[in-house]
Design a protein around this motif. Structure first.
Motif, PDB file in Angstrom:
ATOM      1  N   LEU A  74       0.685  -1.187  -0.010  1.00 54.95           N
ATOM      2  CA  LEU A  74      -0.157  -0.046  -0.112  1.00 54.95           C
ATOM      3  C   LEU A  74       0.883   1.232  -0.091  1.00 54.95           C
ATOM      4  CD1 LEU A  74      -2.787   1.497   0.073  1.00 54.95           C
ATOM      5  CD2 LEU A  74      -2.635   1.188   2.730  1.00 54.95           C
ATOM      6  N   SER A  75       0.715   1.945  -1.043  1.00 59.50           N
ATOM      7  CA  SER A  75       1.790   3.099  -1.301  1.00 59.50           C
ATOM      8  C   SER A  75       1.067   4.316  -0.965  1.00 59.50           C
ATOM      9  CB  SER A  75       2.398   3.045  -2.610  1.00 59.50           C
ATOM     10  OG  SER A  75       3.111   4.113  -2.933  1.00 59.50           O
ATOM     11  N   VAL A  76       1.513   5.450  -0.122  1.00 60.63           N
ATOM     12  CA  VAL A  76       0.785   6.305   0.101  1.00 60.63           C
ATOM     13  C   VAL A  76       1.967   7.759  -0.062  1.00 60.63           C
ATOM     14  CG1 VAL A  76      -0.497   7.880   2.084  1.00 60.63           C
ATOM     15  CG2 VAL A  76      -0.641   5.093   1.770  1.00 60.63           C
ATOM     16  N   PRO A 104       3.836  12.971 -11.027  1.00 61.39           N
ATOM     17  CA  PRO A 104       4.343  11.947 -11.742  1.00 61.39           C
ATOM     18  C   PRO A 104       5.358  10.920 -11.387  1.00 61.39           C
ATOM     19  CG  PRO A 104       4.717  14.104 -12.536  1.00 61.39           C
ATOM     20  CD  PRO A 104       4.170  14.235 -11.225  1.00 61.39           C
ATOM     21  N   LEU A 105       6.149  11.327 -10.446  1.00 61.93           N
ATOM     22  CA  LEU A 105       7.232  10.383  -9.987  1.00 61.93           C
ATOM     23  C   LEU A 105       6.370   9.409  -9.201  1.00 61.93           C
ATOM     24  CD1 LEU A 105      10.161  12.754  -8.621  1.00 61.93           C
ATOM     25  CD2 LEU A 105      10.065  11.165 -10.499  1.00 61.93           C
ATOM     26  N   TYR A 106       5.347   9.936  -8.383  1.00 59.93           N
ATOM     27  CA  TYR A 106       4.565   8.885  -7.342  1.00 59.93           C
ATOM     28  C   TYR A 106       3.908   7.867  -8.267  1.00 59.93           C
ATOM     29  CZ  TYR A 106       1.067   7.345  -4.082  1.00 59.93           C
ATOM     30  OH  TYR A 106       0.209   6.450  -3.578  1.00 59.93           O
ATOM     31  N   GLN A 107       3.190   8.302  -9.151  1.00 60.27           N
ATOM     32  CA  GLN A 107       2.628   7.518 -10.126  1.00 60.27           C
ATOM     33  C   GLN A 107       3.466   6.388 -10.813  1.00 60.27           C
ATOM     34  OE1 GLN A 107      -0.536   7.422 -10.193  1.00 60.27           O
ATOM     35  NE2 GLN A 107      -0.760   9.133  -9.109  1.00 60.27           N
ATOM     36  N   ARG A 108       4.671   6.934 -11.224  1.00 62.08           N
ATOM     37  CA  ARG A 108       5.713   6.053 -11.971  1.00 62.08           C
ATOM     38  C   ARG A 108       6.310   5.202 -11.111  1.00 62.08           C
ATOM     39  NH1 ARG A 108       6.901   3.435 -15.722  1.00 62.08           N
ATOM     40  NH2 ARG A 108       9.180   3.352 -16.689  1.00 62.08           N
ATOM     41  N   ASN A 110       4.716   3.841  -8.518  1.00 60.79           N
ATOM     42  CA  ASN A 110       3.771   2.585  -8.135  1.00 60.79           C
ATOM     43  C   ASN A 110       3.801   1.770  -9.614  1.00 60.79           C
ATOM     44  OD1 ASN A 110       3.339   3.795  -5.648  1.00 60.79           O
ATOM     45  ND2 ASN A 110       1.635   5.245  -6.300  1.00 60.79           N
ATOM     46  N   GLU A 111       3.816   2.326 -10.643  1.00 59.68           N
ATOM     47  CA  GLU A 111       3.895   1.362 -11.716  1.00 59.68           C
ATOM     48  C   GLU A 111       5.160   0.447 -11.737  1.00 59.68           C
ATOM     49  OE1 GLU A 111       3.943   4.631 -14.903  1.00 59.68           O
ATOM     50  OE2 GLU A 111       2.034   4.893 -14.833  1.00 59.68           O
ATOM     51  N   LYS A 112       6.211   1.299 -11.424  1.00 56.05           N
ATOM     52  CA  LYS A 112       7.453   0.042 -11.340  1.00 56.05           C
ATOM     53  C   LYS A 112       7.295  -0.924 -10.402  1.00 56.05           C
ATOM     54  CE  LYS A 112      10.738   3.641 -13.102  1.00 56.05           C
ATOM     55  NZ  LYS A 112      11.735   2.674 -13.926  1.00 56.05           N
ATOM     56  N   LEU A 113       6.732  -0.552  -9.329  1.00 54.73           N
ATOM     57  CA  LEU A 113       6.435  -1.755  -8.148  1.00 54.73           C
ATOM     58  C   LEU A 113       5.381  -2.659  -8.534  1.00 54.73           C
ATOM     59  CD1 LEU A 113       5.794   0.527  -4.911  1.00 54.73           C
ATOM     60  CD2 LEU A 113       7.707  -0.812  -5.315  1.00 54.73           C
ATOM     61  N   ALA A 114       4.345  -2.350  -9.388  1.00 60.35           N
ATOM     62  CA  ALA A 114       3.578  -3.302  -9.785  1.00 60.35           C
ATOM     63  C   ALA A 114       4.205  -4.133 -10.797  1.00 60.35           C
ATOM     64  CB  ALA A 114       2.228  -2.440 -10.281  1.00 60.35           C
ATOM     65  N   ALA A 115       5.024  -3.519 -11.544  1.00 56.67           N
ATOM     66  CA  ALA A 115       5.750  -4.428 -12.717  1.00 56.67           C
ATOM     67  C   ALA A 115       6.738  -5.568 -12.341  1.00 56.67           C
ATOM     68  CB  ALA A 115       6.571  -3.532 -13.557  1.00 56.67           C
ATOM     69  N   GLY A 117       5.299  -7.593 -10.070  1.00 60.47           N
ATOM     70  CA  GLY A 117       4.260  -8.730 -10.067  1.00 60.47           C
ATOM     71  C   GLY A 117       3.757  -8.578  -8.427  1.00 60.47           C
ATOM     72  N   ILE A 118       4.175  -7.744  -7.767  1.00 59.03           N
ATOM     73  CA  ILE A 118       3.657  -7.636  -6.360  1.00 59.03           C
ATOM     74  C   ILE A 118       2.456  -6.642  -6.489  1.00 59.03           C
ATOM     75  CG2 ILE A 118       4.076  -6.494  -4.270  1.00 59.03           C
ATOM     76  CD1 ILE A 118       6.809  -7.224  -4.590  1.00 59.03           C
ATOM     77  N   PRO A 119       1.275  -7.063  -6.137  1.00 54.74           N
ATOM     78  CA  PRO A 119      -0.006  -6.321  -6.094  1.00 54.74           C
ATOM     79  C   PRO A 119       0.309  -4.806  -5.154  1.00 54.74           C
ATOM     80  CG  PRO A 119      -0.450  -8.493  -5.318  1.00 54.74           C
ATOM     81  CD  PRO A 119       1.150  -8.483  -5.107  1.00 54.74           C
ATOM     82  N   VAL A 120      -0.196  -3.837  -5.756  1.00 58.23           N
ATOM     83  CA  VAL A 120       0.084  -2.630  -5.235  1.00 58.23           C
ATOM     84  C   VAL A 120      -1.460  -1.736  -5.160  1.00 58.23           C
ATOM     85  CG1 VAL A 120       1.277  -0.319  -5.583  1.00 58.23           C
ATOM     86  CG2 VAL A 120       2.389  -2.389  -6.183  1.00 58.23           C
TER      87      VAL A 120
END
Length: 145
Positions: A74-76, A104-108, A110-115, A117-120
């Motif tokens: 969970l990213s906040v 945009p850094l926060y969005q990116r 989270n995208e990198k975390l999700a990439a 394979g870990i649910p975010v």
């Protein structure tokens, strides 16, 4: 970039009475950005966080990572990680990245975390959020790059 990572049994973020992000076992990340953060900063943090081993393989031995325990993130976003409290009684936030850079850094991030394979799950950038968690351990780790 600064991240406070907390190992949790569960965590959620609520905005205006509605749960917008929720996880079971995993990491709650409080994430703040500075003006000099880049894609390289994000890559470094994603690698460090997703490869961290703080779950017990046996009593007293933290050998397992997030993927090993089918955990989630969970990213906040939290610009207050850049608070300057050296002078006076009210924090200053001039060391934090401006929202036009941080969002945009926060969005990116989270995208990198999700990439990996870990649910975010996430909060909402800039929103007034209520964060609930059941800290596990407690295990709390501070990252800064």
């Amino acid at each position: 970039m600064r991240v406070v990572l907390q190992r949790v049994k569960e965590a959620s973020v609520t905005i205006e009475g509605q749960v917008v992000g929720q996880i079971g076992q995993g990491y709650l990340l409080l994430v703040g950005f500075g003006p000099d953060d880049t894609e390289e900063t994000l890559d470094y943090m994603v690698h460090k966080i997703t490869n961290l081993r703080v779950f017990e393989s046996e009593p007293g031995k933290m050998n397992l990572g997030l993927k090993d325990v089918d955990g989630a993130i969970l990213s906040v976003s939290q610009f207050t990680l850049y608070a300057d409290v050296k002078h006076g009684n009210r924090p200053g936030f001039s060391n934090a990245a401006k929202p036009s850079l941080a969002e945009p850094l926060y969005q990116r991030f989270n995208e990198k975390l999700a990439a990996t394979g870990i649910p975010v799950a996430t909060g909402q950038f800039g929103a007034d959020m209520q964060v609930a968690l059941v800290n596990d351990g407690p295990v709390t780790i501070w990252y800064e790059k």
